[in-house]
Design a protein around this motif. Structure first.
Motif, mmCIF file in Angstrom:
data_model
loop_
_atom_site.group_PDB
_atom_site.id
_atom_site.type_symbol
_atom_site.label_atom_id
_atom_site.label_comp_id
_atom_site.label_asym_id
_atom_site.label_seq_id
_atom_site.Cartn_x
_atom_site.Cartn_y
_atom_site.Cartn_z
ATOM 1 N N ASP A 184 0.838 -1.194 0.000
ATOM 2 C CA ASP A 184 0.000 0.000 0.000
ATOM 3 C C ASP A 184 0.874 1.245 0.000
ATOM 4 O O ASP A 184 1.787 1.374 0.829
ATOM 5 C CB ASP A 184 -0.927 0.011 1.223
ATOM 6 N N PRO A 185 0.635 2.185 -0.907
ATOM 7 C CA PRO A 185 1.499 3.380 -0.998
ATOM 8 C C PRO A 185 1.478 4.257 0.244
ATOM 9 O O PRO A 185 2.411 5.039 0.449
ATOM 10 C CB PRO A 185 0.953 4.119 -2.225
ATOM 11 N N VAL A 186 0.452 4.153 1.079
ATOM 12 C CA VAL A 186 0.445 4.989 2.283
ATOM 13 C C VAL A 186 1.620 4.668 3.195
ATOM 14 O O VAL A 186 2.075 5.526 3.973
ATOM 15 C CB VAL A 186 -0.883 4.859 3.078
ATOM 16 N N LEU A 187 2.125 3.447 3.122
ATOM 17 C CA LEU A 187 3.204 3.023 4.012
ATOM 18 C C LEU A 187 4.526 3.724 3.717
ATOM 19 O O LEU A 187 5.446 3.682 4.540
ATOM 20 C CB LEU A 187 3.395 1.507 3.917
ATOM 21 N N HIS A 188 4.613 4.359 2.571
ATOM 22 C CA HIS A 188 5.874 4.985 2.165
ATOM 23 C C HIS A 188 5.731 6.492 1.959
ATOM 24 O O HIS A 188 6.577 7.103 1.304
ATOM 25 C CB HIS A 188 6.382 4.320 0.880
ATOM 26 N N CYS A 189 4.686 7.066 2.526
ATOM 27 C CA CYS A 189 4.438 8.497 2.348
ATOM 28 C C CYS A 189 4.985 9.285 3.538
ATOM 29 O O CYS A 189 4.796 8.878 4.690
ATOM 30 C CB CYS A 189 2.939 8.754 2.193
ATOM 31 N N PRO A 190 5.653 10.407 3.291
ATOM 32 C CA PRO A 190 6.163 11.221 4.405
ATOM 33 C C PRO A 190 5.052 11.982 5.108
ATOM 34 O O PRO A 190 3.953 12.142 4.582
ATOM 35 C CB PRO A 190 7.122 12.192 3.696
ATOM 36 N N ARG A 191 5.377 12.439 6.320
ATOM 37 C CA ARG A 191 4.474 13.287 7.110
ATOM 38 C C ARG A 191 3.111 12.644 7.333
ATOM 39 O O ARG A 191 2.092 13.324 7.356
ATOM 40 C CB ARG A 191 4.311 14.664 6.444
ATOM 41 N N LEU A 192 3.109 11.326 7.485
ATOM 42 C CA LEU A 192 1.848 10.605 7.615
ATOM 43 C C LEU A 192 1.909 9.657 8.803
ATOM 44 O O LEU A 192 2.763 8.765 8.862
ATOM 45 C CB LEU A 192 1.569 9.826 6.330
ATOM 46 N N LEU A 193 1.016 9.868 9.764
ATOM 47 C CA LEU A 193 0.866 8.966 10.910
ATOM 48 C C LEU A 193 -0.181 7.918 10.561
ATOM 49 O O LEU A 193 -1.312 8.260 10.201
ATOM 50 C CB LEU A 193 0.423 9.756 12.150
ATOM 51 N N LEU A 194 0.182 6.652 10.661
ATOM 52 C CA LEU A 194 -0.720 5.554 10.325
ATOM 53 C C LEU A 194 -0.999 4.698 11.552
ATOM 54 O O LEU A 194 -0.083 4.335 12.290
ATOM 55 C CB LEU A 194 -0.097 4.661 9.240
ATOM 56 N N THR A 195 -2.267 4.371 11.753
ATOM 57 C CA THR A 195 -2.659 3.430 12.803
ATOM 58 C C THR A 195 -3.712 2.482 12.234
ATOM 59 O O THR A 195 -4.417 2.820 11.270
ATOM 60 C CB THR A 195 -3.209 4.167 14.040
#
Length: 318
Positions: free
Chosen positions: A266-277
């Protein structure tokens, strides 16, 4: 001897509440959330407690079902219209995890504004002198503007909390006349253009799907942040990732995603300035106990033939 009613749990409930349910019912917990698994197990269930997405045709396979209870608030996991057509009451638990979600939103806002995790990592890896200057870029929440999309139970409580920090609050809701004290009604364009922090806590429906698209993100201030505790499809994720990569937003926090669970590619895993939970904003030991208590109480009431006030399709009782 009369057989006990059978209750199917799509996922485990709090261990302290399971024995309470087992005193009055036979309880079966699904081994997984696969559609075929749920279709098979619901065939002889009298009640269903929901913590995962149900297949749209589930109730076609549930001839005995007399009660469906959402272990939480959001109803997009349940085909409510299909249940209503079959006379099956569906209930949820309004407010049961509101405190947990509000605290998550505040934590995410502070994480993105103050960068404490980055400070910690820099201090450990490079030392005091390298870490301390990072504080110069931190921003306070006080005296800034918080835009809340969806001013229901969670949005109302969040508004009170951030007002206590000195934030001005804008609210976007289908019923602006019912906004809580101190919350200023705003349309979509105004809210996204003026807010320093935008928090999405609206339900997913036809009106909110894709609400935050590229054009909407383009209206936001360059230093603004976005927190999504609603549902993944409320946001155009590729557009958000582009805005973050290009530095047009200062940061975002996503607790909900287009595909759940997130896949390794998933591209969200490699995006800067992004907190994922992983969809945990409403989950704490405290909220799990409260939601399980509410679910058990509601299931038992429905199986006794009662009409709890938290049933969302009361027309089935007419």
């Amino acid at each position: 001897m009369t057989a006990l009613p059978r209750v199917l749990l799509t996922n485990p409930i709090h261990p302290a509440l399971l024995p309470v349910l087992q005193t009055a019912c036979e309880v079966v917990t699904a081994p997984d959330g696969a559609a075929d698994t749920l279709r098979r197990l619901v065939a002889d269930a009298d009640a269903l407690v929901v913590r995962t997405q149900l297949p749209a045709d589930l109730f076609d396979h549930a001839p005995r079902l007399r009660a469906v209870v959402r272990h939480g608030v959001g109803l997009d996991m349940i085909p409510v219209a299909a249940a209503t057509a079959r006379g099956i009451p569906v209930a949820n638990l309004p407010g049961s995890n509101a405190t947990a979600v509000v605290e998550y939103c505040l934590a995410a806002m502070l994480h993105l504004r103050r960068g404490l995790a980055t400070l910690d990592a820099r201090l450990r890896s490079e030392g005091w002198a390298a870490a301390r200057p990072l504080a110069d870029t931190g921003l306070e929440l006080g005296q800034s503007i918080c835009g809340i999309v969806g001013v229901g139970g969670i949005g109302t409580r969040l508004a009170a909390v951030v007002q206590g920090l000195g934030m001005r609050v804008l609210g976007l809701t289908p019923r602006p006349q019912g906004l809580p004290p101190g919350v200023q009604a705003a349309d979509k364009a105004q809210l996204f253009a003026q807010a320093d922090v935008v928090v999405l806590c609206c339900p997913l429906n036809d009106a909110t799907r894709g609400l935050v698209d590229a054009a909407t993100l383009a209206r936001m201030k360059p230093g603004a942040i976005l927190v999504n505790v609603a549902r993944g499809p409320v946001v155009d994720t590729p557009a958000l990732l582009a805005a973050l990569r290009e530095g047009r937003l200062a940061g975002a926090a996503l607790d909900v995603h287009d595909r759940q669970p997130l896949q390794a590619d998933d591209p969200v895993l490699h995006c800067p300035r992004l907190l994922l939970t992983p969809h945990v904003a409403g989950i704490t030991a405290t909220s799990m106990h409260g939601m399980s208590r509410g679910a058990v109480d509601t299931v038992l009431a429905l199986l006794r033939g009662e009409r709890p006030s938290n049933v969302v399709n009361p027309e089935v009782f007419r």
